[in-house]
Design an enzyme around this catalytic site. Sequence first.
Site, PDB file in Angstrom:
ATOM      1  N   GLY A 191     -61.272   5.571 -13.161  1.00  0.00           N
ATOM      2  CA  GLY A 191     -61.509   4.265 -13.777  1.00  0.00           C
ATOM      3  C   GLY A 191     -62.546   4.324 -14.871  1.00  0.00           C
ATOM      4  N   CYS A 192     -63.126   5.533 -15.115  1.00  0.00           N
ATOM      5  CA  CYS A 192     -64.060   5.691 -16.224  1.00  0.00           C
ATOM      6  C   CYS A 192     -63.311   6.334 -17.382  1.00  0.00           C
ATOM      7  CB  CYS A 192     -65.226   6.601 -15.839  1.00  0.00           C
ATOM      8  SG  CYS A 192     -66.333   5.852 -14.645  1.00  0.00           S
ATOM      9  N   GLN A 193     -63.666   5.948 -18.609  1.00  0.00           N
ATOM     10  CA  GLN A 193     -63.032   6.559 -19.783  1.00  0.00           C
ATOM     11  C   GLN A 193     -63.442   8.019 -19.906  1.00  0.00           C
ATOM     12  OE1 GLN A 193     -64.025   4.079 -23.185  1.00  0.00           O
ATOM     13  NE2 GLN A 193     -61.881   3.513 -23.278  1.00  0.00           N
ATOM     14  N   SER A 194     -64.705   8.283 -19.583  1.00  0.00           N
ATOM     15  CA  SER A 194     -65.174   9.660 -19.631  1.00  0.00           C
ATOM     16  C   SER A 194     -65.123  10.215 -18.212  1.00  0.00           C
ATOM     17  CB  SER A 194     -66.595   9.694 -20.177  1.00  0.00           C
ATOM     18  OG  SER A 194     -67.384   8.744 -19.496  1.00  0.00           O
TER      19      SER A 194
END
Lengths: 424, 146
Positions: free
Chosen positions: B55-58
């Site tokens: 759920g994190c872009q990175s």
Amino acid sequence: MMNKDDKAVEFIRDSTVKSFNVHELRDLFPILGQHVNDKPLVYLDNAATTQKPFSVIRSLESFYERFNSNVHRALYTLGEEATQAFEDSREKARQFINASSRSEVIFTRGTTESVNLVASSFGETVVNAGDNVIVSQMEHHSNLVPWQILCEKRNAELRFIPVDSNGNLKIDSLDDLISERTRLLSVTYVSNSLGTINPVKKIIEKAHSRGVPVMIDAAQAAPHLKIDVADTDCDFLALSGHKVYGPTGIGILYGKENLLEMMPPYQSGGEMIKEVKFSGALYNELPYKFEAGTPNIADAVALKPAFEFVENTGFDMISEHENSLLLLATELLKDVEGIRIIGTSKEKVSVLSFVISGTHPYDAGALLDQMGIAVRTGFHCTQPLLQEVYGLNGTIRASFAIYNTADEVTYFADCVRRARNMLA
Amino acid sequence: MNTDNRTIREIEDEIVEEFSMFEDWMSKYEYIIELGKHLPLIDTKYKTDEFKVSGCQSQLWLHAEMKDGRLYFSADSDAVISKGIIALLIRAMSGHSPAEILNSDLEFLDKIGMRVHLSPNRSNGLTSMINYMKNYAKIYAGQSVQ
């Protein structure tokens, strides 16, 4: 007081005699005047979508205010007017891409649907086990995944034209890539993440000399370069309205008539039939065979003012202005420590992708947003290209349009420097 | 290890006070980036998909361990702003009992304007980080994970 439509007309007239005035042109785009995070908006994500001039917005409004009705079968005045506007827009699209006939111009939801239509309808007709399809390593996922799925379904092979370190296609490789089993070559005109303008005419010549039809993904080319399907002799071409100052959810598929004729319908239902019996249906003629259901009428109609905006501004003016912005941005960024530009072809549209050494693209993106600048960070829907060819976890991409200014570019470069100093 | 006996709420108040000294969000970002740069490194054996927060872009890895009834977090990310954000969360939540972590509402995030200033994608990432931390607390509190 002059209203915005009059102003648009005046601008267009004036621009033919005066030198280009970007500030006057910006006035045609209501969204550009706003502030983001208390800073004037600097919109540099034009490769993702362009902003819309008043003429396009007015067209959408007036369709629903005055013309809304379903097209093609209504016998009353309103329906005829809507049909007329819808077909006028198709005619404008035909001129915009220089197709020979309106029956070769199909309205779709956009480039993605256009590619899916060809992959499904043409692809499933001609591609069989042991055949191959060729794309390039720089394709947007929308001109990659449909072919992956087709090839998987048909047990066919997907082949890739490689990209060199500057972001140019190695088109000599086509001599070996094309085989007797090649059924189609589909390639992008302009790379959305590198900016490279591919030599599509040369590619098409090479493919045709071996009997291979070619599809061109012109989504990124259409706002910058004159699209000419007759001159390039492509067999299919796709573009999206929203990248050419038009509405979202509407695009074009061009196909040569003989190919479209032999292809089965992509979707079925109303509009695409001539006659239906319980035992079966007779399909409608082109282009309606590929336009099942009530089309996206209002957005299709608003494509016309979008194409007119581009034509009236003129591709010479667009190229000159955008190239000067690209050149300025490239020069300014070269002076920022740790910047590496990704995509250094000599033939580029105004797309500037870069990384800042030792930092993640998302970090710079967040800081630039704080400073009012809209840029894109990540893979830009070209994950295999950036990850597998360039070994990157994304880039920061600034893409310039006709309404961007040299001041914006200078401010952008200053902000990149500030972000870099904070992050490094 | 944390020998601090303050509650999560007390640490939150301290963070809110620190952030109140910054004039604009660029300064806040500067501070978050500094926190990110100084986040103690996670043991590399935990930098695997198993410990990745989705759920994190990175990419972001999070690990937790219990010691003397308190839960201690460690994390890393390939993006320094994400590291700074998780560093703030760790500062507030690490070294407390699972029950206190579960009961914390992390109001400081709203008070410092974090959610408003993150892009929707990053804000989702923040929510994911908090969910993962609370899930660890649930596991160690002997409750079942949702």
